[in-house]
Each structure stands twice: as structure tokens, then as C-alpha cells.
Design a protein around this motif. Structure first.
Motif, mmCIF file in Angstrom:
data_model
loop_
_atom_site.group_PDB
_atom_site.id
_atom_site.type_symbol
_atom_site.label_atom_id
_atom_site.label_comp_id
_atom_site.label_asym_id
_atom_site.label_seq_id
_atom_site.Cartn_x
_atom_site.Cartn_y
_atom_site.Cartn_z
ATOM 1 N N LYS A 210 -8.355 3.995 -2.265
ATOM 2 C CA LYS A 210 -7.677 2.698 -2.169
ATOM 3 C C LYS A 210 -7.134 2.415 -3.560
ATOM 4 C CE LYS A 210 -10.211 0.463 1.594
ATOM 5 N NZ LYS A 210 -9.058 0.360 2.505
ATOM 6 N N ASP B 157 -0.394 -4.006 -5.087
ATOM 7 C CA ASP B 157 -1.579 -3.750 -4.257
ATOM 8 C C ASP B 157 -1.363 -4.230 -2.823
ATOM 9 O OD1 ASP B 157 -1.752 -6.481 -4.616
ATOM 10 O OD2 ASP B 157 -3.548 -6.411 -5.882
ATOM 11 N N PHE C 208 -12.060 1.148 -10.186
ATOM 12 C CA PHE C 208 -11.866 1.050 -11.641
ATOM 13 C C PHE C 208 -10.740 0.057 -11.922
ATOM 14 C CE2 PHE C 208 -13.397 5.285 -10.491
ATOM 15 C CZ PHE C 208 -14.567 5.344 -11.220
ATOM 16 N N SER C 209 -10.844 -1.116 -11.315
ATOM 17 C CA SER C 209 -9.705 -2.042 -11.280
ATOM 18 C C SER C 209 -9.782 -3.175 -12.292
ATOM 19 C CB SER C 209 -9.574 -2.627 -9.869
ATOM 20 O OG SER C 209 -10.791 -3.241 -9.483
ATOM 21 N N ILE D 178 -6.572 -3.591 -13.922
ATOM 22 C CA ILE D 178 -5.549 -4.258 -13.114
ATOM 23 C C ILE D 178 -5.677 -5.777 -13.261
ATOM 24 C CG2 ILE D 178 -4.624 -4.543 -10.778
ATOM 25 C CD1 ILE D 178 -4.321 -1.691 -11.870
ATOM 26 N N LEU E 186 -2.979 -0.765 -0.195
ATOM 27 C CA LEU E 186 -3.891 0.049 -1.014
ATOM 28 C C LEU E 186 -4.072 1.457 -0.457
ATOM 29 C CD1 LEU E 186 -6.689 -2.614 -1.650
ATOM 30 C CD2 LEU E 186 -5.021 -1.787 -3.320
ATOM 31 N N ILE F 242 -9.401 0.938 -6.700
ATOM 32 C CA ILE F 242 -10.014 -0.394 -6.786
ATOM 33 C C ILE F 242 -11.378 -0.325 -7.476
ATOM 34 C CG2 ILE F 242 -8.796 -1.350 -4.792
ATOM 35 C CD1 ILE F 242 -11.465 -0.929 -3.211
ATOM 36 N N ILE G 58 -4.136 1.023 -6.449
ATOM 37 C CA ILE G 58 -3.102 0.091 -6.894
ATOM 38 C C ILE G 58 -2.089 0.895 -7.714
ATOM 39 C CG2 ILE G 58 -2.654 -1.998 -8.250
ATOM 40 C CD1 ILE G 58 -6.180 -1.700 -7.635
#
Lengths: 132, 156
Positions: free
Chosen positions: B128, B92, B52-53, B56, B95, B50, B130
């Protein structure tokens, strides 16, 4: 014009050019590059995509690669957005924006701390609001 | 599912890093990521913390992505260059554990990952994660990595 460290930019083996195709999908290809003394970024023209003159692209210079004994070393990358122009048989990248990470400058634990707000934002967006 | 020759599948299984591109407001965003290949479904997988999301978020708005396998360093694989263009679906829902089903594939590429997992609490939000599955639509492959030559194209 982004603030590019050309000394560090020179220390990658190759570049990856990416553009968005007419079908909306990204298209990436590897190519060789070199820097001129007057700080031009010149890329060899790949066979595909065939039309890159005047195209918006991003160019990734990546040194996050594996080592034979396992793991990584010297993790760093520089990602430049810009426009490519035909220039004496090469493609000249006119850089407009830069994103980069170099673990020697920003070690991974500090990097994780720096991007914590993005993690918090993601959690906020996916979790139902709590009135307690 | 696109039928692929063994050298393409071997590249997916052995290259440690791919250059993964999402689309943000019509512009590409390319970053290095650790890819996994599921031969039974033909899909590729990456996971993202999360932390580096942003990628996403891009995929949720526009699922068209690409994955370039260009760097055999650290492997005994041939020097091939393979581009996968496909559609991403993000997961997600869990997570903390949803992505763990890919740990066997992760261990094959990074056997030391368990040492980091043992200290999971130190980097809680890094773990955490995805999961992203990419269903290939078209695969463009340059055997021996010479991108100045016409590629082999699979699918589409």
C-alpha cells in the motif's frame, strides 16, 4: 546523549550532512568522517554550506546501496541529529538523537511488523470514519 | 522545467538510492529511498509504503524536500554528486494501484521487483504505497563528486 554503537558507526564509507537553509529547503552534502578513540565524530568541512559552526544538522551514514549483480546487501543506516562545532579545522558532531536500522539486527519482515502501527495510523487518517 | 545536461539525467536514471530529506518542525529527516526520474516532466518520483509513512506526514505539512544522489555503487555511472531541492506533492488516492504507473521505472532499477510483487499478499501493507512527485526548484551538481569544489547550479 543517544546510545551509539561506535563500532558499527565506523563501518560506513562516508557521511551525508543535512541542514535547513535560509530558504527553508533542506541542503545535503557528502563528506568524509572519522571517529576518535574518545568517541568524537569528526566530519570534514564541506565547501557548502559554508556556515556549519553551531548549526543543527542531521548526519546520515547509509549502507543501503546497490550491488552490481542487482539488489542490495547489508542494508543498514544510522541517522544522527545534533549540532556541529568547529574543531581544529574539522566539524565535530555533538549527537543528540539517533534513528537506525540494520537488517542483521532487525530483519526486514520483523521491521515491517514493528512499524505496522504507523501504517494503521496512516490509513485511519485518510479514510472517512465509519459508524458501522 | 529545468534543462539539464545528460550526465545529470543519467545519474537520476542510474543511481539506485538517493538520500531523501523532509522537514519536521524545522529539522531535517534524511532517509535512503529509491528514486525515479521522468524526463518528460523533469520531475522526480519516490514511493513510500504506509508502513514508513512518517515522511509523508512531514511533506503534507511542509512540502520542501531535497534529494541527494551521492552513491553510484551498483551502477556503471560516473561518481557524481547531485542535490535536488524542490517541492513535493503526495498522492494517496489509490494506495493499492496508484503507484503502479511507476512500475516500468522501478523495473529498470530493480528488475527482480516482479518476484516480490508475485508474493504481494505476504507483505500486504508494504504494497500500500503513496506516490510522491518532486518538482525541482534548484539543482546543485558536483561533476565527478568532488564536493570541495564549487558546484554547477541549475534552476533558481
Amino acid at each position: 546523549m543517544p546510545n551509539i554503537d561506535y563500532q558499527r558507526l565506523a563501518n560506513f564509507r562516508y557521511a551525508v550532512i543535512t541542514t535547513i537553509g535560509d530558504d527553508g529547503y533542506p541542503f545535503s552534502v557528502t563528506t568524509n568522517y572519522h571517529l576518535t578513540p574518545d568517541k568524537k565524530i569528526l566530519l570534514d568541512k564541506p565547501l557548502l554550506p559554508s556556515k556549519l559552526d553551531g548549526r543543527k544538522v542531521n548526519v546520515l551514514f547509509n549502507h543501503i546501496t546497490g550491488v552490481p549483480t542487482g539488489g542490495y546487501n547489508e542494508r543498514r543506516y544510522m541517522l544522527l541529529w545534533g549540532t556541529t562545532h568547529e574543531d581544529h579545522g574539522k566539524l565535530r558532531l555533538e549527537p543528540e538523537k539517533l534513528s537506525e536500522w540494520d537488517e542483521k539486527i532487525l530483519p526486514f519482515p520483523e521491521y515491517c511488523a514493528k512499524v505496522a502501527p504507523q501504517g494503521a495510523k496512516y490509513l485511519e487518517n485518510i479514510q472517512p470514519s465509519v459508524e458501522a | 522545467m529545468i534543462r539539464l545536461p545528460s550526465w545529470v539525467q543519467h545519474t537520476f536514471n542510474s543511481y539506485l538510492v538517493c538520500e531523501f530529506t523532509t522537514v519536521k518542525n524545522g529539522k531535517p529527516v534524511t532517509l535512503p529511498l529509491l528514486p525515479f526520474y521522468q524526463p518528460d516532466t523533469g520531475k522526480l518520483v519516490v514511493t513510500s509504503s504506509i508502513l514508513f509513512s512518517k515522511k509523508i506526514e512531514h511533506m503534507k505539512k511542509n512540502p520542501k524536500v531535497s534529494m541527494l544522489f551521492s552513491n553510484p555503487e551498483g551502477t556503471k555511472s560516473g561518481k557524481h554528486v547531485i542535490l535536488v531541492q524542490g517541492t513535493a506533492s503526495t498522492d494517496d488516492m489509490d494506495l493499492d494501484h496508484g503507484w503502479e504507473k511507476y512500475l516500468p521505472l522501478w523495473r529498470k532499477k530493480e528488475p527482480y521487483i516482479d518476484a516480490y510483487l508475485a508474493e504481494r499478499e505476504k507483505f500486504g501493507w508494504f504494497w500500500k504505497r503513496i506516490a510522491v512527485q518532486v518538482g525541482p526548484k534548484k539543482i546543485t551538481a558536483w561533476k565527478d563528486g568532488d564536493t570541495s569544489k564549487p558546484p554547477e547550479v541549475f534552476g533558481a
